[in-house]
Scaffold this motif. Structure first.
Motif, PDB file in Angstrom:
ATOM      1  N   SER A 119     -77.452  41.850 -48.560  1.00 40.45           N
ATOM      2  CA  SER A 119     -77.107  42.744 -47.223  1.00 40.45           C
ATOM      3  C   SER A 119     -76.575  42.492 -45.981  1.00 40.45           C
ATOM      4  CB  SER A 119     -78.809  42.778 -47.203  1.00 40.45           C
ATOM      5  OG  SER A 119     -79.250  43.781 -48.446  1.00 40.45           O
ATOM      6  N   PHE A 257     -69.638  54.134 -42.863  1.00 39.55           N
ATOM      7  CA  PHE A 257     -71.122  53.966 -42.858  1.00 39.55           C
ATOM      8  C   PHE A 257     -71.543  53.068 -43.996  1.00 39.55           C
ATOM      9  CE2 PHE A 257     -72.602  57.163 -39.872  1.00 39.55           C
ATOM     10  CZ  PHE A 257     -72.003  56.904 -38.832  1.00 39.55           C
ATOM     11  N   GLY A 258     -71.240  53.463 -44.697  1.00 33.04           N
ATOM     12  CA  GLY A 258     -71.993  52.773 -45.977  1.00 33.04           C
ATOM     13  C   GLY A 258     -70.988  51.289 -46.801  1.00 33.04           C
ATOM     14  N   PRO A 263     -78.032  47.551 -46.872  1.00 32.62           N
ATOM     15  CA  PRO A 263     -79.042  47.850 -46.032  1.00 32.62           C
ATOM     16  C   PRO A 263     -79.385  47.226 -46.809  1.00 32.62           C
ATOM     17  CG  PRO A 263     -78.963  50.157 -47.412  1.00 32.62           C
ATOM     18  CD  PRO A 263     -77.110  49.368 -47.705  1.00 32.62           C
ATOM     19  N   LEU A 267     -86.017  51.009 -46.960  1.00 33.21           N
ATOM     20  CA  LEU A 267     -84.576  52.434 -46.307  1.00 33.21           C
ATOM     21  C   LEU A 267     -85.865  53.242 -46.125  1.00 33.21           C
ATOM     22  CD1 LEU A 267     -82.254  52.757 -49.130  1.00 33.21           C
ATOM     23  CD2 LEU A 267     -81.469  51.668 -47.060  1.00 33.21           C
ATOM     24  N   CYS A 301     -81.467  55.720 -43.205  1.00 35.32           N
ATOM     25  CA  CYS A 301     -81.913  54.766 -42.613  1.00 35.32           C
ATOM     26  C   CYS A 301     -81.870  53.543 -43.503  1.00 35.32           C
ATOM     27  CB  CYS A 301     -82.749  54.944 -40.999  1.00 35.32           C
ATOM     28  SG  CYS A 301     -81.864  56.192 -39.811  1.00 35.32           S
ATOM     29  N   ASP A 302     -81.770  52.390 -42.245  1.00 38.21           N
ATOM     30  CA  ASP A 302     -82.090  51.103 -42.749  1.00 38.21           C
ATOM     31  C   ASP A 302     -83.230  50.539 -42.059  1.00 38.21           C
ATOM     32  OD1 ASP A 302     -81.829  48.744 -44.125  1.00 38.21           O
ATOM     33  OD2 ASP A 302     -81.916  48.057 -42.459  1.00 38.21           O
ATOM     34  N   GLN A 309     -77.232  55.511 -42.808  1.00 37.11           N
ATOM     35  CA  GLN A 309     -76.535  54.849 -43.726  1.00 37.11           C
ATOM     36  C   GLN A 309     -75.979  55.912 -44.122  1.00 37.11           C
ATOM     37  OE1 GLN A 309     -77.033  51.295 -44.938  1.00 37.11           O
ATOM     38  NE2 GLN A 309     -75.534  51.705 -45.707  1.00 37.11           N
ATOM     39  N   ASP A 310     -76.584  57.172 -43.878  1.00 38.42           N
ATOM     40  CA  ASP A 310     -76.163  58.102 -44.654  1.00 38.42           C
ATOM     41  C   ASP A 310     -76.238  59.410 -44.042  1.00 38.42           C
ATOM     42  OD1 ASP A 310     -74.058  60.064 -45.935  1.00 38.42           O
ATOM     43  OD2 ASP A 310     -74.745  60.079 -47.874  1.00 38.42           O
ATOM     44  N   HIS A 341     -77.297  53.040 -54.352  1.00 39.66           N
ATOM     45  CA  HIS A 341     -78.028  51.819 -53.918  1.00 39.66           C
ATOM     46  C   HIS A 341     -79.465  51.419 -55.233  1.00 39.66           C
ATOM     47  CE1 HIS A 341     -76.684  51.744 -50.009  1.00 39.66           C
ATOM     48  NE2 HIS A 341     -77.014  53.056 -50.188  1.00 39.66           N
ATOM     49  N   ASN A 488     -74.298  52.905 -34.365  1.00 46.86           N
ATOM     50  CA  ASN A 488     -74.651  52.058 -35.173  1.00 46.86           C
ATOM     51  C   ASN A 488     -73.360  50.787 -35.360  1.00 46.86           C
ATOM     52  OD1 ASN A 488     -75.715  52.692 -37.086  1.00 46.86           O
ATOM     53  ND2 ASN A 488     -74.444  54.125 -38.378  1.00 46.86           N
TER      54      ASN A 488
END
Length: 603
Positions: A119, A257-258, A263, A267, A301-302, A309-310, A341, A488
């Motif tokens: 991670s 982002f990914g 992450p 989540l 979000c993480d 994250q997305d 994930h 981010n």
């Protein structure tokens, strides 16, 4: 005629299906292993399109979990297939009939143990400055595409303009990548320096002046660059896609982002609402949100870092999700966002709009745990006791893999989990009425701690967001995405450097670094309206000095006296002087103009 009518009636009756009772339906679906004994009761009709009896329709078409759109239609860039599958009869029986009360239950949890060593940031930088971290998302390639489309759109607007009509667009000059970065810095700075209108940033009134903006852009250049900002070639765009105006930027940023960040274990998925009150086909009304009207986003979000994250933009039946039969639209949103994930041992936290026993079981079969509040009438939920519970009372039920909790605080709270035990823990607080320590179920404590990452991201950006009122919805989404990329970037910078600085300080350092790299100082303006009178000339301390020499005039440098040129007490004249007031930056004759300018309100 009577015989024909009677024969017609008889035929109609023979083709009519038998109306089954609810008991007979359950017996057919659950209690019989031999289907052949019912084949003799089927109609002789060879038509397969006849409608089912009314009390079978609900089984054939289960109620969607989505309150706004019940169609399971794939998005414009996705296939209609799915591997979710509707739960089988055995699974429904397991969820609905195998729940039992418990006080000591430990769920099996995901089959895979999460490996945290993979991670974090996946793109280490040799010198992780604020600007370099931000450019991991808003790359120069993406800015180059925006510059290209902006220049193309400006030419299109010029062609549509009527001949002979003058305006700012007539002076359009092709923009560049460096100028676009400077433009974005200006917009980011406007999120910190708040004013009521754009023109006020170039005001020359001493009470409101912010001369730094004039050193970045002239007012006319900024006000022509903003409406020309564009992200897609209109000639080749896919018009059936409701997001075609912003699609390229959205895909590029969410992919980055990914790609940049993997992450940690926990989540969360929640909804976010961007304020928009204009006309828009997919505008939403959510009374529980701060803005109530706007564009809805599904955000993942993480939990540990708050990294976004997305993002999925809700557009109704064409929302970019892969539909999983049997999970409804809410479950399909979860499965779409979690797809990269699954099978890694993550734990997901969601609210009661997403949670259901069917979804959590599907996630568990993909080695992913889940926890969230849940509606008590969800399909497959156990039936808790009907008695009214006192504050602090709790009831646990389990079905071998999931834990369902009913806990009474100010009201009944229902929680579903595949990763928590049936235990209570102290909150660290004391009840001020009884003096006893407050305790809550472990799943409630974890949910309260880990569910707020999306709301926290919205809150952090709300203080310094660069999103401004505009007539174009896609530009507002673009600025919202820029704010997310900056957030981010600050998280990546903290991960790589270990430095803990405030979010606003990160934005300030980011703007300085981008200007140092991309901005070319402007030549001061020599025209325009005269500045508003500076009333401080009557109160502060003032001393005369000589006008600074220029390269062309040298020691003969002169300027027009302010009082002689614009005074009202005597006839105006163009008189040159080599003296000025340094504090007021105003050229003045040494006598009597210097005294009059600093002693008289109306000189």
């Amino acid at each position: 005629m009577y015989v024909a009518s009677e024969l017609s009636c008889t035929l109609t009756m023979s083709f009519k299906r038998k109306q089954l009772t609810n008991v007979e339906i359950l017996e057919i679906f659950f209690n019989s292993d031999n289907e052949s004994e019912y084949e003799s009761q089927e109609s002789d009709s060879d038509s397969d399109s006849e409608e089912l009896p009314l009390n079978l329709v609900a089984i054939e078409n289960p109620e969607s979990e989505f309150p706004l759109s019940t169609e399971e239609v794939p998005g414009p860039f996705e296939d209609a297939g799915g591997d979710g599958g509707r739960p089988t009869v055995d699974e429904v029986q397991e969820f609905c009939g195998s729940w039992k009360a418990t006080s000591h239950f430990t769920p099996p949890g995901p089959a895979v143990c999460f490996d945290e060593s993979q991670s974090g940031v996946q793109r280490p930088l040799p010198f992780p400055t604020e600007a370099e971290c931000f450019k991991l998302f808003l790359t120069e390639e993406l800015v180059g595409e925006i510059v290209e489309e902006t220049n193309r759109y400006a030419l299109e607007l010029q062609e549509k303009r009527e001949p002979g009509v003058r305006g700012k667009l007539a002076k359009w000059v092709t923009t560049t990548i460096s100028e676009m970065y400077t433009f974005l810095v200006t917009v980011l700075l406007m999120g910190i320096v708040k004013k009521n209108s754009l023109r006020e940033y170039w005001s020359t009134d001493p009470m409101f002046a912010t001369p730094f903006f004039a050193s970045l852009f002239s007012q006319d250049r900024f006000l022509v660059l903003l409406p020309c900002l564009h992200f897609v070639n209109n000639a080749t765009a896919i018009l059936s896609d409701p997001l075609y105006k912003i699609r390229n930027v959205l895909i590029s940023l969410t992919s980055a982002f990914g790609r940049v960040f993997v992450p940690y274990k926990d989540l969360c998925i929640d909804e976010s609402l961007m304020l928009w009150k204009g006309r828009l086909a997919f505008r939403q009304y959510i009374p529980s949100k701060r803005h109530r009207f706007g564009v809805k986003f599904f955000v993942m979000c993480d939990v540990k870092t708050g990294f976004v994250q997305d993002i999925i933009v809700y557009t109704g039946s064409t929302t970019d999700i892969k539909h999983y039969e049997g999970l409804g639209v809410s479950g399909s949103v979860v499965m779409t966002m979690l797809a990269p994930h699954l099978g890694k041992g993550h734990t997901l936290y969601v609210d009661n709009w997403y949670s259901s026993p069917t979804l959590f079981q599907h996630l568990l079969s993909n080695s992913t745990g889940a926890c969230g509040t849940v509606r008590s009438n969800r399909k497959g939920m156990p039936a808790f006791g009907c008695r009214k519970m006192q504050r602090g009372e709790v009831e646990f039920q389990e079905n071998g893999q999931q834990l369902a909790v009913k806990w009474h605080d100010k009201r009944d709270v229902h929680v579903l989990s595949t990763v928590h035990t049936a235990t209570m823990s102290a909150t660290g607080k004391v009840d001020h009425l009884t003096g006893e320590r407050k305790i809550k179920p472990d799943c409630v404590l974890d949910y309260n701690l880990k569910m707020g990452a999306v709301d926290k991201a919205d809150m952090i950006n709300s203080f310094v967001e660069c999103t401004r009122k505009t007539n174009k919805w896609y530009k507002k989404i673009f600025f919202h995405l820029i704010d997310t990329a900056v957030l981010n970037g600050s998280i990546v910078h903290r991960q790589l450097t270990g430095k803990v600085i405030t979010y606003q300080k990160y934005r300030e350092n980011l703007m300085r670094e981008l200007l140092e790299e991309h901005h070319t100082p402007r030549r001061p303006s020599t025209g325009g309206r005269p500045a508003v009178d500076n009333l401080l000339r009557l109160t502060a301390r003032h001393f005369p000095c000589k006008v600074p020499q220029t390269a062309s005039q040298g020691s003969r440098t002169r300027r027009h006296c302010k009082v002689c040129l614009s005074g009202a007490r005597r006839s105006k004249q163009r008189k040159m002087t080599k003296y000025m007031c340094l504090a007021c930056d105003t050229p003045l004759c040494i006598s009597p103009c210097f005294e009059e300018y600093h002693m008289l309100k109306h000189y």
